[in-house]
Design an enzyme around this catalytic site. Structure first.
Site, PDB file in Angstrom:
ATOM      1  CD  GLU B  53      -1.882  -2.400   1.737  1.00 24.07           C
ATOM      2  OE1 GLU B  53      -0.601  -2.625   1.979  1.00 24.07           O
ATOM      3  OE2 GLU B  53      -2.809  -3.110   1.843  1.00 24.07           O
ATOM      4  CG  PHE B 115      -9.519  -9.451  11.516  1.00 26.42           C
ATOM      5  CD1 PHE B 115      -8.278  -9.844  12.220  1.00 26.42           C
ATOM      6  CD2 PHE B 115      -9.707  -9.544  10.384  1.00 26.42           C
ATOM      7  CE1 PHE B 115      -7.311 -10.501  11.132  1.00 26.42           C
ATOM      8  CE2 PHE B 115      -8.858  -9.870   9.360  1.00 26.42           C
ATOM      9  CZ  PHE B 115      -7.749 -10.490   9.815  1.00 26.42           C
ATOM     10  CD  GLN B 116      -7.251  -6.987   7.911  1.00 24.77           C
ATOM     11  OE1 GLN B 116      -8.179  -6.906   7.414  1.00 24.77           O
ATOM     12  NE2 GLN B 116      -6.030  -7.741   7.667  1.00 24.77           N
ATOM     13  CE  LYS B 165     -17.215  -6.404   4.566  1.00 29.18           C
ATOM     14  NZ  LYS B 165     -16.453  -7.704   5.076  1.00 29.18           N
ATOM     15  CG  MET B 477      22.801  12.390   1.647  1.00 28.00           C
ATOM     16  SD  MET B 477      24.084  13.251   0.621  1.00 28.00           S
ATOM     17  CE  MET B 477      23.172  13.872  -0.762  1.00 28.00           C
TER      18      MET B 477
END
Lengths: 186, 574
Positions: B53, B115-116, B165, B477
């Site tokens: 993502e 959950f999640q 949802k 760097m």
């Protein structure tokens, strides 16, 4: 009470929407300000909240905070009261140890501050007082020698003097979509 | 749409995106966003399936920066949403208009550690312009319309819309007009104030040694022509910020080049000795100013920016104008007096001559391949017309120094956040936004290893991006800082890389390795001829450093200069 930098008073009009307080507190935290007090309540208009934020900081820093606050979608208006004539009020409830030997002295002092006694127990009193921040500080200092058992202050509510500063008009109805936690009251 | 005229929340999401002109979204499905993915099938919107993502956010960012449109990313709840945070922060610091749509657990489960479930609106407050938690289908269209308006308006930025949802599954009527956004207008800048304009004109009129500081805001405001007109009319040279590169053409006679920590010495010297700085759409970042107390001490300063909170933030200025740059310049231009500043320009030209002898391009070839050579040759071979998307580190600065960007939106780089791993995904987004453009990824061996899984996305989506990996075996760097400021202790900077050529082949991409400058042109030609994505690994001098350099906290003119021979360059003896 002595303070290094003069407290700056901001009046912020916001949407009355879940999560707004978090956004404002988060913004101020991120920019490293110490909030002296922050009070929120409804206004004369539905859907609009009014916050009084007192910060201890130098004027240029506060100006930056104002500019950042103005960028928030939920903020309608920010007033920096600065040097303008204003009314700043704080409310305190203080529970003072006041056995019979000092009770009359405490009551006398309370009278000097035009404070009222709102609770009375065997060896303590609860005093309520409204006034400027300085006055409240002075009252607290005066009570300190007797023993302060509990202290609660509301933080400042402020308003500019003179012609009424109208709250922002034509405020669009806020979306009922805010930030997580506060929206979760099911 | 059902018979009663309602849509599901999921359909309302796609209906809204269509009406906002979205044709491409970047995302990754998951449980809490499944209804939306299910509904997607019926809509003419391209979905690019990423491998992580974070990359979806960078792709949307690259898409937005290359096109000027709003980038859109879709992710599920919990880890899907938290993986977006780096991408959102990157977009926030570089003012990219982005809308992130995330699924959230059902509203009845909110706050139960389901959950999640994560509180993504809480997490992303500091890295978004605004965000929303939508728990009802009827709120989806108003929230999305406002999200797009907020992302685009004022100083652009990312906005997140978290949709439960059940909101995606329940139904509501689509009333587009009723959902017209209003609140974003609250803080749009007022028209430029005339007192400020008059004062600015006064300062410009009296300046003997003025410099324009050209920033990213010029591209965001679409004010390129106006800035050029101002520069030409008043004969003022312009120095560019990293994100300003391409805002005005690098090869313009008045262009000085990049300013700041790795800006050329004549540019920083011109700023330090200027008597007027005209800062346009830039924000006086610490990488640009060096030590603030010693910054352009003799210059009066005019700052024009759409974000009032940037004015007088780091550098106190004499004239601060909050406003849309295009609008301000249009008001200013007719009054700007025509001037001739050839003596000031001549002085800068002399300084430039002094620096040119130290330029690595002018040093005798020692047979080694230097990253600066690669950038210079890439610029020459692509005629300066490519869109280059860089990662973060030494190669980024060499690109900025040696690829002369003339075109708008031709350099896409993570400036504010300095996000490693940005380049490959952002380039995929850029190429999808501008399919006709030749898009090059310039990445280091370190950053590339952060997100190279997106090679598979490029292949799956058939996105032709050319990848140039500048491999010097170090996190270059950081190693340079260790060499200069940490007594050469290379703590955790040597980095092993896979065989990038074989890696490319594993993804089905042609890979090449270049170790000598003489082989460079042919490799680039082969890459350009490839049907799809391709990769070239450039094995460059390992311990080369980016010069010149203003050490962090030093004054802008206090630069570490490039050594005068390549032998020294390779061993960091400053």
């Amino acid at each position: 009470m002595l303070q290094a930098s003069r407290p700056q008073v901001l009046v912020v009009y916001t949407d009355d929407e879940p999560g707004v307080l978090t956004r404002i507190a988060s913004l101020i935290r991120r920019r490293g300000f110490n909030i002296h007090s922050l009070t929120v309540g409804p206004t004369e208009r539905a859907g609009l909240s009014r916050m009084t934020i007192v910060v201890d900081s130098e004027a240029p820093m506060v100006r930056q905070a104002v500019e950042h606050l103005r960028k928030l979608v939920n903020v309608l208006e920010v007033q920096q009261l600065g040097e303008r004539p204003k009314v700043v009020r704080d409310l305190v409830l203080v529970r003072v140890a006041a056995g019979s030997e000092v009770r009359s002295e405490v009551l006398q002092l309370a009278q000097v501050f035009r404070a009222t006694v709102v609770d009375l127990a065997e060896d303590s009193l609860v005093i309520e007082c409204t006034g400027s921040l300085d006055k409240i500080d002075a009252l607290v200092d005066a009570m300190r020698p007797f023993g302060i058992l509990e202290l609660g202050r509301t933080g400042a509510v402020a308003m500019a003097r003179g012609t009424r500063t109208p709250s922002p008009r034509n405020a669009p109805v806020p979306l009922r979509t805010g930030t997580g936690s506060e929206a979760m009251s099911v | 749409m059902s018979q009663d005229g309602t849509h599901t929340g999921a359909q309302l999401i796609w209906e809204s995106l269509l009406r906002e002109g979205v044709d491409t979204v970047f995302g990754y499905p998951g449980g809490a966003i499944l209804p939306t993915y299910d509904a997607m099938v019926g809509y003419p919107i391209r979905h690019v399936l990423v491998r992580h993502e974070q990359s979806a956010a960078h792709m949307a960012d690259g898409y937005a920066r290359a096109s000027g449109r709003v980038g859109v990313v879709v992710a599920t709840s919990g880890p899907g949403a938290t993986n977006l945070v780096t991408g959102l922060a990157t977009a926030m610091l570089d003012s990219t208009p982005l809308v992130a749509i995330t699924g959230q657990v059902g509203s009845a489960l909110l706050g139960t550690d389901a959950f999640q479930e994560v509180d993504i609106t809480g997490i992303t407050i500091p890295v978004t312009k605004h965000n929303y938690l939508v728990t009802g289908a009827e709120d989806i269209v108003p929230a999305l319309r406002e999200a797009f308006a907020v992302a685009r308006s004022g100083r652009p930025g990312p906005v997140l819309v978290d949709i439960t949802k059940d909101a995606q599954q329940s139904r509501a009527t689509l009333d587009w007009e009723a959902a017209a956004p209003q609140r974003h207008r609250r803080h749009l800048p007022p028209p430029p104030d005339s007192a400020g304009l008059a004062r600015a004109l006064e300062l410009i009129r009296h300046a003997k040694r003025p410099v324009i500081l050209a920033g990213h805001g010029i591209q965001l405001a679409g004010a390129r022509a106006e800035v050029l007109a101002l520069a030409e009319r008043a004969d003022i040279p312009f120095a560019l910020t990293l994100l300003g590169l391409g805002a005005v053409p690098a090869t313009h006679p008045l262009s000085l080049g990049m300013m700041g920590m790795h800006g050329e010495s004549w540019v920083n010297r011109a700023i330090q000795e200027a008597d007027l700085l005209l800062a346009l759409g830039m924000r006086f970042d610490d990488r640009v100013t060096g030590k603030l107390k010693a910054y352009a001490p003799n210059a009066r300063k005019i700052h024009i920016d759409i974000d009032a909170s940037e004015l007088n933030k780091n550098v106190p200025v004499e004239v601060a104008i909050a406003g849309d740059l295009l609008e301000v310049l249009r008001a200013l231009l007719p009054e700007v007096p025509v001037a001739d500043r050839s003596s000031w320009l001549g002085t800068i030209r002399e300084w430039r001559g002094d620096s040119a002898v130290r330029d690595i391009q002018n040093l005798p070839d020692d047979g080694h391949l230097y990253a600066a050579h690669v950038m210079h040759d890439l610029w020459r071979l692509t005629k300066g017309e490519a869109v280059v998307v860089t990662d973060v580190g030494q190669h980024q600065m060499w690109e900025a120094q040696y690829y002369k960007h003339d075109g708008e939106r031709s350099l896409i780089t993570s400036g504010g956040a300095g996000t490693m791993g940005f380049a490959l995904p952002a380039a995929i987004g850029a190429k999808l936004a501008r399919p006709e453009a030749e898009v090059w990824v310039v990445a280091g061996d370190g950053g590339f290893q952060m997100t190279f899984a997106e090679l598979m996305t490029a292949v799956q989506e058939g996105v032709k991006v050319h990848i140039a990996i500048i491999n010097n075996g170090y996190l270059g760097m950081v190693r340079q800082w260790q060499a200069m400021f940490y007594e050469g202790r290379y703590a955790a900077t040597p980095i092993l890389s896979p065989d990038f050529v074989k890696l490319a082949e594993a993804f089905g991409i042609p890979g090449q390795r270049v170790e000598a400058r003489g082989d460079l042109a042919a490799a680039v030609a082969r890459a350009r001829a490839a049907a799809g994505p391709s990769l070239i690994e450039f094995k460059v001098e390992q311990e080369d450093s980016v010069y010149p350099m203003v050490p962090a906290g030093a004054a802008l003119h206090d630069m570490i200069r490039r050594p005068s021979s390549l032998a020294e360059t390779g061993s960091d003896s400053a």
